[in-house]
Motif scaffolding. Structure first.
Motif, PDB file in Angstrom:
ATOM      1  N   LEU A  64       0.835  -1.211   0.000  1.00 22.14           N
ATOM      2  CA  LEU A  64       0.000   0.000   0.000  1.00 22.14           C
ATOM      3  C   LEU A  64       0.870   1.261   0.000  1.00 22.14           C
ATOM      4  CD1 LEU A  64      -2.830   1.233   0.141  1.00 22.14           C
ATOM      5  CD2 LEU A  64      -2.686   1.108   2.630  1.00 22.14           C
ATOM      6  N   GLU A  65       1.940   1.202   0.754  1.00 21.80           N
ATOM      7  CA  GLU A  65       2.877   2.334   0.826  1.00 21.80           C
ATOM      8  C   GLU A  65       3.398   2.651  -0.575  1.00 21.80           C
ATOM      9  OE1 GLU A  65       6.135   1.382   3.370  1.00 21.80           O
ATOM     10  OE2 GLU A  65       6.985   3.399   3.306  1.00 21.80           O
ATOM     11  N   ASP A  66       3.766   1.594  -1.275  1.00 16.20           N
ATOM     12  CA  ASP A  66       4.295   1.721  -2.634  1.00 16.20           C
ATOM     13  C   ASP A  66       3.204   2.281  -3.568  1.00 16.20           C
ATOM     14  OD1 ASP A  66       6.214   1.076  -4.746  1.00 16.20           O
ATOM     15  OD2 ASP A  66       4.714  -0.446  -5.320  1.00 16.20           O
ATOM     16  N   LEU A  67       2.004   1.739  -3.393  1.00 14.23           N
ATOM     17  CA  LEU A  67       0.876   2.165  -4.246  1.00 14.23           C
ATOM     18  C   LEU A  67       0.589   3.654  -4.054  1.00 14.23           C
ATOM     19  CD1 LEU A  67      -2.426   0.209  -4.620  1.00 14.23           C
ATOM     20  CD2 LEU A  67      -2.510   2.622  -4.085  1.00 14.23           C
ATOM     21  N   VAL A  68       0.527   4.072  -2.779  1.00 17.95           N
ATOM     22  CA  VAL A  68       0.209   5.478  -2.494  1.00 17.95           C
ATOM     23  C   VAL A  68       1.302   6.383  -3.049  1.00 17.95           C
ATOM     24  CG1 VAL A  68      -0.070   7.164  -0.622  1.00 17.95           C
ATOM     25  CG2 VAL A  68      -1.203   4.944  -0.483  1.00 17.95           C
ATOM     26  N   GLY A  69       2.528   6.002  -2.850  1.00 19.67           N
ATOM     27  CA  GLY A  69       3.658   6.787  -3.382  1.00 19.67           C
ATOM     28  C   GLY A  69       3.543   6.956  -4.878  1.00 19.67           C
ATOM     29  N   ASN A  70       3.220   5.866  -5.562  1.00 14.59           N
ATOM     30  CA  ASN A  70       3.074   5.913  -7.027  1.00 14.59           C
ATOM     31  C   ASN A  70       1.915   6.817  -7.440  1.00 14.59           C
ATOM     32  OD1 ASN A  70       5.135   4.429  -7.940  1.00 14.59           O
ATOM     33  ND2 ASN A  70       3.943   2.625  -8.538  1.00 14.59           N
ATOM     34  N   ALA A  71       0.816   6.673  -6.696  1.00 16.58           N
ATOM     35  CA  ALA A  71      -0.376   7.442  -7.032  1.00 16.58           C
ATOM     36  C   ALA A  71      -0.088   8.934  -6.900  1.00 16.58           C
ATOM     37  CB  ALA A  71      -1.521   7.032  -6.110  1.00 16.58           C
ATOM     38  N   LEU A  72       0.584   9.313  -5.813  1.00 24.85           N
ATOM     39  CA  LEU A  72       0.878  10.731  -5.592  1.00 24.85           C
ATOM     40  C   LEU A  72       1.872  11.254  -6.633  1.00 24.85           C
ATOM     41  CD1 LEU A  72       1.023  10.805  -1.676  1.00 24.85           C
ATOM     42  CD2 LEU A  72      -0.841  11.548  -3.157  1.00 24.85           C
ATOM     43  N   THR A  73       2.848  10.429  -6.967  1.00 25.24           N
ATOM     44  CA  THR A  73       3.830  10.830  -7.983  1.00 25.24           C
ATOM     45  C   THR A  73       3.127  11.053  -9.329  1.00 25.24           C
ATOM     46  OG1 THR A  73       5.484   9.518  -6.847  1.00 25.24           O
ATOM     47  CG2 THR A  73       6.001  10.128  -9.102  1.00 25.24           C
ATOM     48  N   SER A  74       2.241  10.084  -9.677  1.00 28.12           N
ATOM     49  CA  SER A  74       1.511  10.217 -10.943  1.00 28.12           C
ATOM     50  C   SER A  74       0.670  11.486 -10.949  1.00 28.12           C
ATOM     51  CB  SER A  74       0.588   9.024 -11.151  1.00 28.12           C
ATOM     52  OG  SER A  74       1.330   7.876 -11.291  1.00 28.12           O
ATOM     53  N   ALA A  75       0.055  11.789  -9.785  1.00 24.97           N
ATOM     54  CA  ALA A  75      -0.793  12.974  -9.701  1.00 24.97           C
ATOM     55  C   ALA A  75       0.025  14.233  -9.933  1.00 24.97           C
ATOM     56  CB  ALA A  75      -1.470  13.022  -8.338  1.00 24.97           C
ATOM     57  N   LEU A  76       1.205  14.275  -9.315  1.00 24.59           N
ATOM     58  CA  LEU A  76       2.058  15.457  -9.498  1.00 24.59           C
ATOM     59  C   LEU A  76       2.508  15.579 -10.960  1.00 24.59           C
ATOM     60  CD1 LEU A  76       4.248  15.459  -6.247  1.00 24.59           C
ATOM     61  CD2 LEU A  76       2.246  16.849  -6.782  1.00 24.59           C
ATOM     62  N   LYS A  77       2.789  14.420 -11.585  1.00 20.79           N
ATOM     63  CA  LYS A  77       3.199  14.442 -13.000  1.00 20.79           C
ATOM     64  C   LYS A  77       2.048  14.965 -13.864  1.00 20.79           C
ATOM     65  CE  LYS A  77       6.678  10.785 -12.970  1.00 20.79           C
ATOM     66  NZ  LYS A  77       6.940   9.398 -13.253  1.00 20.79           N
ATOM     67  N   ARG A  78       0.844  14.484 -13.511  1.00 21.39           N
ATOM     68  CA  ARG A  78      -0.323  14.928 -14.273  1.00 21.39           C
ATOM     69  C   ARG A  78      -0.487  16.451 -14.173  1.00 21.39           C
ATOM     70  NH1 ARG A  78      -2.855  10.521 -12.425  1.00 21.39           N
ATOM     71  NH2 ARG A  78      -2.994   9.000 -14.090  1.00 21.39           N
ATOM     72  N   GLN A  79      -0.307  16.927 -12.951  1.00 21.02           N
ATOM     73  CA  GLN A  79      -0.418  18.388 -12.771  1.00 21.02           C
ATOM     74  C   GLN A  79       0.627  19.111 -13.604  1.00 21.02           C
ATOM     75  OE1 GLN A  79      -0.115  19.278  -8.600  1.00 21.02           O
ATOM     76  NE2 GLN A  79      -2.006  18.177  -8.146  1.00 21.02           N
ATOM     77  N   ALA A  80       1.820  18.591 -13.587  1.00 22.15           N
ATOM     78  CA  ALA A  80       2.915  19.208 -14.345  1.00 22.15           C
ATOM     79  C   ALA A  80       2.600  19.199 -15.833  1.00 22.15           C
ATOM     80  CB  ALA A  80       4.218  18.467 -14.070  1.00 22.15           C
ATOM     81  N   ILE A  81       2.043  18.053 -16.312  1.00 21.88           N
ATOM     82  CA  ILE A  81       1.675  17.932 -17.725  1.00 21.88           C
ATOM     83  C   ILE A  81       0.595  18.977 -18.061  1.00 21.88           C
ATOM     84  CG2 ILE A  81       0.386  16.409 -19.320  1.00 21.88           C
ATOM     85  CD1 ILE A  81       3.152  15.464 -19.222  1.00 21.88           C
ATOM     86  N   ALA A  82      -0.384  19.088 -17.127  1.00 20.93           N
ATOM     87  CA  ALA A  82      -1.480  20.045 -17.353  1.00 20.93           C
ATOM     88  C   ALA A  82      -0.927  21.473 -17.395  1.00 20.93           C
ATOM     89  CB  ALA A  82      -2.513  19.898 -16.257  1.00 20.93           C
ATOM     90  N   ASP A  83       0.019  21.737 -16.468  1.00 19.70           N
ATOM     91  CA  ASP A  83       0.650  23.063 -16.454  1.00 19.70           C
ATOM     92  C   ASP A  83       1.352  23.362 -17.772  1.00 19.70           C
ATOM     93  OD1 ASP A  83      -0.275  23.320 -13.936  1.00 19.70           O
ATOM     94  OD2 ASP A  83       1.654  22.930 -12.932  1.00 19.70           O
ATOM     95  N   MET A  84       1.814  22.295 -18.410  1.00 19.79           N
ATOM     96  CA  MET A  84       2.500  22.478 -19.700  1.00 19.79           C
ATOM     97  C   MET A  84       1.494  22.562 -20.846  1.00 19.79           C
ATOM     98  SD  MET A  84       5.546  19.761 -19.326  1.00 19.79           S
ATOM     99  CE  MET A  84       6.573  19.713 -17.877  1.00 19.79           C
ATOM    100  N   GLY A  85       0.223  22.424 -20.512  1.00 22.23           N
ATOM    101  CA  GLY A  85      -0.798  22.549 -21.541  1.00 22.23           C
ATOM    102  C   GLY A  85      -1.141  21.252 -22.231  1.00 22.23           C
ATOM    103  N   LEU A  86      -0.766  20.115 -21.647  1.00 19.09           N
ATOM    104  CA  LEU A  86      -1.076  18.804 -22.270  1.00 19.09           C
ATOM    105  C   LEU A  86      -2.216  18.130 -21.507  1.00 19.09           C
ATOM    106  CD1 LEU A  86       2.585  17.590 -22.784  1.00 19.09           C
ATOM    107  CD2 LEU A  86       1.023  18.369 -24.583  1.00 19.09           C
ATOM    108  N   SER A  87      -2.849  17.156 -22.120  1.00 16.50           N
ATOM    109  CA  SER A  87      -3.967  16.485 -21.467  1.00 16.50           C
ATOM    110  C   SER A  87      -3.466  15.309 -20.612  1.00 16.50           C
ATOM    111  CB  SER A  87      -4.939  15.952 -22.521  1.00 16.50           C
ATOM    112  OG  SER A  87      -4.315  14.904 -23.233  1.00 16.50           O
ATOM    113  N   GLU A  88      -4.337  14.855 -19.704  1.00 16.80           N
ATOM    114  CA  GLU A  88      -3.994  13.682 -18.869  1.00 16.80           C
ATOM    115  C   GLU A  88      -3.811  12.446 -19.722  1.00 16.80           C
ATOM    116  OE1 GLU A  88      -6.374  12.625 -15.574  1.00 16.80           O
ATOM    117  OE2 GLU A  88      -6.221  14.593 -14.656  1.00 16.80           O
ATOM    118  N   GLU A  89      -4.643  12.323 -20.773  1.00 11.70           N
ATOM    119  CA  GLU A  89      -4.549  11.165 -21.675  1.00 11.70           C
ATOM    120  C   GLU A  89      -3.166  11.108 -22.314  1.00 11.70           C
ATOM    121  OE1 GLU A  89      -7.203  13.239 -21.645  1.00 11.70           O
ATOM    122  OE2 GLU A  89      -8.423  11.771 -20.583  1.00 11.70           O
TER     123      GLU A  89
END
Lengths: 325, 506
Positions: free
Chosen positions: B216-241
């Motif tokens: 679970l620790e690993d899963l949560v870490g991954n989930a949060l990392t992915s979320a931050l990446k998604r935000q960064a992608i969105a900030d760059m003007g790209l979609s989540e897809e």
């Protein structure tokens, strides 16, 4: 092969500086029971091992069943060592069959023979019992049966009676006699003289690795002269002056009457002694003629070594390894 | 020769037909099946681990849920692959692509779901299933995020949340699951208000008393990392897809061997197995040598202390006795791996087709190359060297206690190359590999380990010749110790052993 299946000539065995067997010569005639007598550590086991070529002599020549090495005729020899053992997890019949197979019988014959022998000796109910479940006496019987299962011409038994109860000793004596009756030559070592006296045609006494005597019991007795046991009121000095008397030993001082053992010189006649005593006015209330027992002869020949501690040879064996350097 | 074989047969039967050995042989596959079944059972019955998320930002709980769902789907496809591997009669590879066993990644997951998911997969597999094959069952969910509305009502800070959750985390109180049952709280995730990417941002917190199960620790870490990446992608003007598509990209990458012609140069599973199998066999060799060495030792001590040896020596020579024991115990040493090997082959033949599977590659390597012959040759060499040592120790000992004083140094000798074997494996033609090859007692291990790396032939032949000469010399000395000591009533002292080795015969 000559009429002597076992011949040893001038055999010496040294372990470094220690000489376990010195210049030993003897031969065993076909069909005889030959006793090999000696105190513990006298060299009996070493000599038997040399006969079997388990141990090599330092000097001398050994001929067993016409061969210079028992290795080539092992299948015709049955050997029961002094220190015996069986595989604990093996079954009694399997043990007998296994050793018989090692000595040349086919698997089927060995198995058949094992069951037949166990039946003959009343152990058929234990044929499938593991050796560890057998009593000591039974295990010893199984070992003995394993020694004879391949019907050897020559049986070498090292202290076969040791550890057996009187009933099993009797059974073993009978077995040895039966083996001889069926034409086998038997050599057995012992330091229990009664067995040797009852069974042996000839015997050899060995002490400190040297032969002290070889021959029959009568020959030994003849060599030790006549012995008389007498009871009299006369003092020992009265007997000492009689012709033919070599020694007088007080056996029991009974106050009025005493018991004496009179040793007569070689060739002296006990009847002459009796006549001389009566003529000298000695009153005898007991007069008994006796030859030397094998025990007396053994003690006399083996001397102090007869009471030496056991396993001197083994210690010498280990010491010899060191001294050999 | 008949006597030698009789002794060998007795030695062999004594161990192989012993109750302990037979029970072990029976127990091994049974315990393997039992352990596998137990693991499956444990996995299937693993309690759902409940956790809570206290998210001051209000953004990340959904990301964690999404990651839980993604991992569940991965697990479900892996379970599907295992199911069709066992349940499809003529090889699961016959299934259409997204449903045939393959690597599980985002791309496959997408394809799998696009092709109709498990319903379509079941239909595709139905005509290929073995008779009596069970239905496929989806695995259970492993994690459940418990709603915190009631639990953390009125909580306004991380410290308060921590205070409220502590009795739950310590197992003093249970939480309520969605289905209504209560369960202990496995973990709590706390996301601070200023959580984010960069050195200034605060870190998310994972609280749990269980320090060993970190899924679970690993899963949560991954989930949060992915979320931050998604935000960064969105900030760059790209979609989540776009991020998902990028994440699903896997570079086509092949490895090649320069010692092969171009068409055969690409590294395959078979090549990996060919490289790894000799190492596995080498470790097996070490274990077997130690095992059978101990058998020889205890067996010789038994014959010596039970006084059987003199009866044996009146029937056979000391050399025949030694040879019989060596052959018998060597056969014992080969029986166990042989049974497992052929048992494994039989099992693999019934469970799955050899094809390109690992077992197929292992079987092909073992029987399609000289590896097995090399293994047997060096097994006997290593065995001859160490068995003679064990035999001599047995001959100078009346009990295992006597033997202990000799066994210490021998054990060091036997296992000394162990730490270096990994170096030989990684650099099979390096200095350590060469050095071990030229030390006669380690030549068998080193050559086995290097078998797949084509060491210089002259080196292998030279070291093997040296090893054989050494083995012959050792056999001579150890044979003398055996002959000279086996009949001694009391065992010789350690300082006398060298003298026994130098004496020709008793």
């Amino acid at each position: 092969m000559t009429d002597h299946p076992v011949q040893l000539e001038n055999i010496t065995k040294r372990y470094g500086a220690f000489t376990a067997v010195k210049d030993l010569t003897f031969s065993v005639a076909k069909g005889e029971i030959y006793g090999f007598l000696g105190p513990n550590g006298a060299g009996k086991t070493t000599t038997l091992r040399m006969m079997l070529d388990i141990v090599r002599p330092s000097e001398g020549r050994i001929c067993v069943l016409g061969s210079n090495s028992a290795i080539s005729v092992r299948r015709r020899i049955g050997y029961l060592p002094e220190e015996r053992g069986l595989y604990r997890k093996m079954k009694a019949a399997q043990s007998i069959a296994y050793f018989a197979q090692l000595r040349g019988l086919s698997g089927r014959d060995a198995k058949k023979k094992a069951y037949a022998l166990l039946e003959e000796f009343g152990l058929e109910d234990f044929a499938r019992s593991k050796n560890e479940a057998l009593s000591k006496g039974m295990a010893q019987k199984v070992q003995l049966l394993a020694t004879i299962a391949h019907e050897p011409e020559l049986l070498i038994l090292d202290e076969p009676f040791s550890g057996l109860d009187p009933i099993n000793q009797q059974t073993l004596e009978k077995l040895i006699a039966d083996q001889r009756a069926s034409g086998r030559t038997i050599i057995f070592s012992t330091h229990v003289m009664q067995h040797a006296e009852r069974l042996c045609d000839r015997f050899l006494i060995i002490a400190e690795g040297e032969k002290r005597f070889e021959g029959t019991l009568s020959e030994a007795r003849a060599r030790y002269g006549q012995r008389l046991h007498v009871r009299s009121t006369a003092p020992a000095a009265a007997f000492e002056v009689l012709p033919g008397v070599e020694a007088v030993r007080l056996e029991r001082n009974g106050g009025e009457e005493s018991d004496y053992r009179i040793e007569l010189a070689d060739g002296a006649d006990p009847q002459d002694f009796l006549r001389q005593a009566v003529a000298a006015g000695i009153v005898l209330t007991r007069f008994e003629q006796a030859g030397a027992t094998l025990h007396d002869i053994f003690v006399d020949l083996a001397g102090d070594e007869a009471s030496a501690p056991a396993h001197d040879q083994e210690r010498a064996f280990a010491r010899g390894a060191e001294a050999a350097e | 020769m008949k006597q030698v074989l009789l002794i060998a047969l007795r030695e062999y039967k004594q161990y192989v037909l012993s109750r302990g050995f037979l029970i072990f042989l029976l127990m091994f596959p049974v315990s393997l099946v039992a352990v596998t079944a137990a693991m499956g059972l444990v996995e299937r019955n693993k309690p759902v681990r409940a956790f809570v998320v206290y998210d001051e930002t209000g953004q990340y709980a959904d990301d964690i849920d999404r990651e839980i769902e993604r991992r569940y789907r991965f697990g479900a496809i892996r379970a599907w692959d295992d199911y069709v591997g066992a349940a499809v009669a003529d090889g699961a590879e016959a299934l259409p692509e997204p449903f045939a066993p393959a690597q599980v990644n985002d791309a496959r997951l997408k394809a799998f779901e696009a092709a109709g998911g498990f319903e379509a997969a079941r239909q595709a597999a139905a005509p290929l299933l073995r008779e009596g094959a069970p239905d496929f069952e989806l695995p259970r969910q492993q994690f459940e995020r418990v709603k915190t509305d009631a639990l953390l009502q009125g909580v306004t800070s991380l410290e308060d949340a921590e205070e409220v959750l502590r009795p739950y985390l310590l197992g003093e109180r249970d939480v309520m699951r969605a289905e209504g049952a209560t369960t202990p709280l496995f973990a709590a995730v706390m996301v601070p208000r200023d959580f984010g990417e960069g050195d200034e941002a605060a870190a998310a917190q994972y609280w749990s008393r269980n320090l060993t199960d970190n899924a679970l620790e690993d899963l949560v870490g991954n989930a949060l990392t992915s979320a931050l990446k998604r935000q960064a992608i969105a900030d760059m003007g790209l979609s989540e897809e776009a991020l998902d598509d990028v994440a699903a990209i896997s570079a086509p990458f092949n490895s090649y061997r320069p010692d092969r012609a171009a068409e055969d140069a690409q590294l395959s599973l078979k090549d990996r197995v060919e490289t790894g199998l000799p190492a596995a066999l080498t470790y097996m060799l070490l274990v077997i040598i130690f095992g059978v060495g101990n058998l020889l030792l205890t067996n010789t001590i038994e014959e010596r202390s039970n006084k059987i040896v003199e009866i044996l020596l009146s029937s056979v020579t000391a050399e025949q006795l030694m040879m019989g024991k060596l052959i018998g115990i060597a056969a014992v040493g080969l029986t166990m791996p042989a049974i497992f090997l052929f048992g494994g082959l039989a099992a693999s033949a019934t469970i799955s087709s050899a094809g390109d599977s690992f077992m197929g590659a292992a079987i092909g390597t073992l029987f399609g190359s000289p590896l097995l012959l090399i293994y047997l040759f060096y097994f006997f060499c290593a065995y001859a060297i160490f068995a003679m040592i064990f035999l001599a120790i047995g001959a100078v000992s009346n009990s295992l206690q006597d033997a202990q004083s000799y066994m210490g140094p021998v054990m060091i000798l036997v296992f000394a190359p162990l730490p270096f074997m990994i170096m030989v494996f990684q650099n099979p033609n390096g200095f350590i590999a060469t050095l071990l090859t030229w030390i006669p007692i380690y030549t068998p291990y080193a050559v086995m380990m290097r078998a797949a790396a084509d060491p210089p032939l002259w080196e292998v032949l030279g070291a093997t010749a040296l090893m054989l000469a050494f083995a012959a010399l050792l056999a001579r000395f150890m044979g003398r110790i055996f002959r000279n000591a086996i009949l001694q009533a009391s065992p010789p002292k350690a300082r006398e052993v060298w003298r026994l080795a130098r004496r020709e015969g008793v």
